[in-house]
Scaffold this active site. Structure first.
Site, PDB file in Angstrom:
ATOM      1  CG  ASP A  26      43.690 -36.517 -86.767  1.00 48.63           C
ATOM      2  OD1 ASP A  26      42.536 -36.812 -87.129  1.00 48.63           O
ATOM      3  OD2 ASP A  26      44.136 -35.355 -86.808  1.00 48.63           O
ATOM      4  CB  THR A 118      44.471 -20.176 -81.592  1.00 51.19           C
ATOM      5  OG1 THR A 118      45.803 -20.247 -82.114  1.00 51.19           O
ATOM      6  CG2 THR A 118      44.111 -18.725 -81.305  1.00 51.19           C
ATOM      7  CG  PHE A 148      53.620 -17.023 -81.497  1.00 55.27           C
ATOM      8  CD1 PHE A 148      52.674 -16.007 -81.491  1.00 55.27           C
ATOM      9  CD2 PHE A 148      53.950 -17.616 -80.287  1.00 55.27           C
ATOM     10  CE1 PHE A 148      52.082 -15.584 -80.301  1.00 55.27           C
ATOM     11  CE2 PHE A 148      53.366 -17.205 -79.099  1.00 55.27           C
ATOM     12  CZ  PHE A 148      52.427 -16.182 -79.107  1.00 55.27           C
ATOM     13  CG  LEU A 149      54.202 -22.789 -85.519  1.00 53.44           C
ATOM     14  CD1 LEU A 149      53.814 -24.251 -85.706  1.00 53.44           C
ATOM     15  CD2 LEU A 149      55.689 -22.651 -85.262  1.00 53.44           C
ATOM     16  CG  PHE A 248      53.266  -8.659 -90.742  1.00 54.23           C
ATOM     17  CD1 PHE A 248      52.264  -9.523 -91.149  1.00 54.23           C
ATOM     18  CD2 PHE A 248      54.353  -9.183 -90.071  1.00 54.23           C
ATOM     19  CE1 PHE A 248      52.353 -10.875 -90.895  1.00 54.23           C
ATOM     20  CE2 PHE A 248      54.445 -10.529 -89.805  1.00 54.23           C
ATOM     21  CZ  PHE A 248      53.441 -11.388 -90.218  1.00 54.23           C
ATOM     22  CG  LEU A 249      54.943  -1.923 -92.203  1.00 53.01           C
ATOM     23  CD1 LEU A 249      56.000  -0.881 -91.862  1.00 53.01           C
ATOM     24  CD2 LEU A 249      53.542  -1.371 -91.927  1.00 53.01           C
ATOM     25  N   GLY A 252      48.655  -5.083-100.270  1.00 55.37           N
ATOM     26  CA  GLY A 252      48.148  -6.154-101.112  1.00 55.37           C
ATOM     27  C   GLY A 252      46.637  -6.204-101.092  1.00 55.37           C
ATOM     28  CB  CYS A 259      46.311 -17.201 -87.848  1.00 54.76           C
ATOM     29  SG  CYS A 259      47.080 -18.814 -87.546  1.00 54.76           S
ATOM     30  NE  ARG A 327      43.037 -23.274 -92.850  1.00 57.13           N
ATOM     31  CZ  ARG A 327      43.632 -23.850 -91.820  1.00 57.13           C
ATOM     32  NH1 ARG A 327      42.928 -24.200 -90.752  1.00 57.13           N
ATOM     33  NH2 ARG A 327      44.935 -24.073 -91.839  1.00 57.13           N
TER      34      ARG A 327
END
Length: 439
Positions: A26, A118, A148-149, A248-249, A252, A259, A327
């Protein structure tokens, strides 16, 4: 591993735990100093311990020297940020292309360069073009390996993934990627090889589909409130259909994080560029933004429409539990609106303060939820951290000035809230006797 943000650091640490020698690079001196001191700059359960284990074993190190780090390696991963460009929605590929140029200058022999960031369709091929332009004599292969984390479960997702996606068009690149992921072969994890473009699309399509599921159930929740249904029963009833699935149903205040917001926008921009509008995803984006704004009205309704001189305790401000990531969190829309409406806001979040102090000026921070709720006219559950799931609601009510509990994650039973003397509002559920359900 070029980049020690969320994806780069987690991936680098996990690859080292596979037995590979990994250098995480980095340009941020402070971040590298933290890592060398055994401290992770991000919060991810289990990451500190796994990092320490592999540093001690000599498989994992950290550096600011890209040129020295990429010398004589089998693979170089680009895992730098691709933020949304301000005002236009396209992914900013500045860091990706800069890394590609620096890597090309520094390589001493044939290497596979793997784009983990991505990136929109066509980026990997442009990375290959850039590298060949910088070093035309060098044998370089480029592969796409999207991540896909899930934040809060990233280590498990890396070690036990549903699949590994690799865009690679040379046998060399395929062989190197197979070798890197060979430890997963014991679990028979599928490795999907595709073109560079297909791998890029897979990442965006997966996130857009999950964002669509969240937005869909949120709209169904609104319908349930109007007609007397219970969204949790509905979600269970459709989720048990193997073609749909239950993940994911969960209704909220809208999706957030690093992402879904960024990737859905980038996908729609790509579609517009190629005259193939992705209208479902465009609608998802608009509905999700309206969702966050709608939560403000729900809270205000429980305060008789008046925010001035009201005290609101907000439990949880990170976009999801088990992360410090703020974020695009719904809190960034909701909390400023409450303050702007004249309310004073107290916040409790086990990891949100580090970023939240800057992002949410004007709030009071508490480590204890009961202290945050003391004197509050309303308590709002915004992030479903475990520490908020088992609160003594009677104790909570006794410390409050008012009696409103706005549960935007449906973690409590309406009857339990009413029994504790609270007026209760949740998402998409039938009102219990004696409680008010804001609409």
């Amino acid at each position: 591993m070029i980049g020690t943000g969320y994806v780069g650091l987690v991936s680098g640490v996990c690859f080292s735990d596979f037995g590979h020698d990994v250098v995480c690079v980095d340009t941020n001196d402070q971040k590298i100093a933290m890592l060398r001191g055994g401290q992770s700059p991000i919060y991810e359960p289990g990451l500190d311990a796994l990092m320490a284990k592999n540093v001690e074993a000599g498989r994992l190190s950290f550096s600011t020297d890209l040129a020295a780090s990429v010398n004589a390696v089998d693979a170089v991963f680009i895992a730098v940020g691709t933020p949304t460009r301000r005002g236009e929605g396209h992914a900013d590929l500045t860091y990706v292309y800069a890394a590609a140029r620096e890597i090309a200058k520094a390589l001493s022999g044939p290497t596979v360069v793997v784009v983990k960031s991505t990136v929109p369709v066509g980026t990997n091929r442009e990375v290959l073009r850039i590298m060949r332009e910088v070093r035309p004599e060098l044998a370089v292969d480029v592969a796409s390996n999207p991540e896909f984390l899930r934040e809060g479960a990233a280590i498990a997702d890396f070690m036990r993934p549903d699949r590994v996606v690799v865009g690679a068009e040379s046998q060399t690149a395929r062989d190197v990627m197979r070798a890197l992921y060979r430890p997963l072969s014991l679990r028979e994890v599928p490795i999907i090889f595709s073109s560079l473009e297909s791998a890029e699309i897979i990442k965006y399509a997966a996130n857009a589909f999950l964002a669509t599921k969240i937005t869909f159930i949120n709209e169904i929740a609104d319908l349930c409130e109007k007609v007397g249904g219970d969204v949790q029963d509905v979600a269970k009833g459709i989720g048990l259909d193997g073609r749909i699935g239950g993940k994911f149903l969960h209704p909220g205040p809208g999706y957030g994080g690093s992402c879904f917001p960024k990737d859905t926008i980038a996908l729609t921009r790509t579609g517009q560029q190629h005259n193939v509008p992705i209208r479902i995803v465009e609608t998802v984006i608009a509905v999700n933004q309206a969702r966050k704004l709608g939560m403000i009205d729900r809270i205000a309704a429980m305060l008789d429409g008046e925010l001035v001189n009201r005290r609101v305790a907000v439990l949880g401000v990170t976009f999801k539990p088990d992360t410090d990531d703020m974020r695009e969190a719904p809190a960034l829309t909701i909390v400023p609106a409450l303050i702007g409406g004249g309310a004073s806001v107290a916040v409790c979040d086990p990891q949100g303060k580090k970023e939240g102090v800057t992002l949410l000026p004007g709030v009071a921070w508490f480590d204890d939820p009961y202290e945050a709720a003391a004197g509050a006219d309303a308590v709002v559950v915004l992030t479903e951290w475990n520490m908020f799931r088992g609160l003594d609601l009677s104790r909570l009510r006794q410390g409050m000035r008012g009696d409103a509990l706005v549960d935007l994650r449906n973690i409590y039973l309406p009857a339990d809230a009413v029994a504790a003397g609270l007026r209760y509002a949740s998402i998409g559920r039938v009102a219990a006797a004696g409680h008010a359900q804001a609409s």
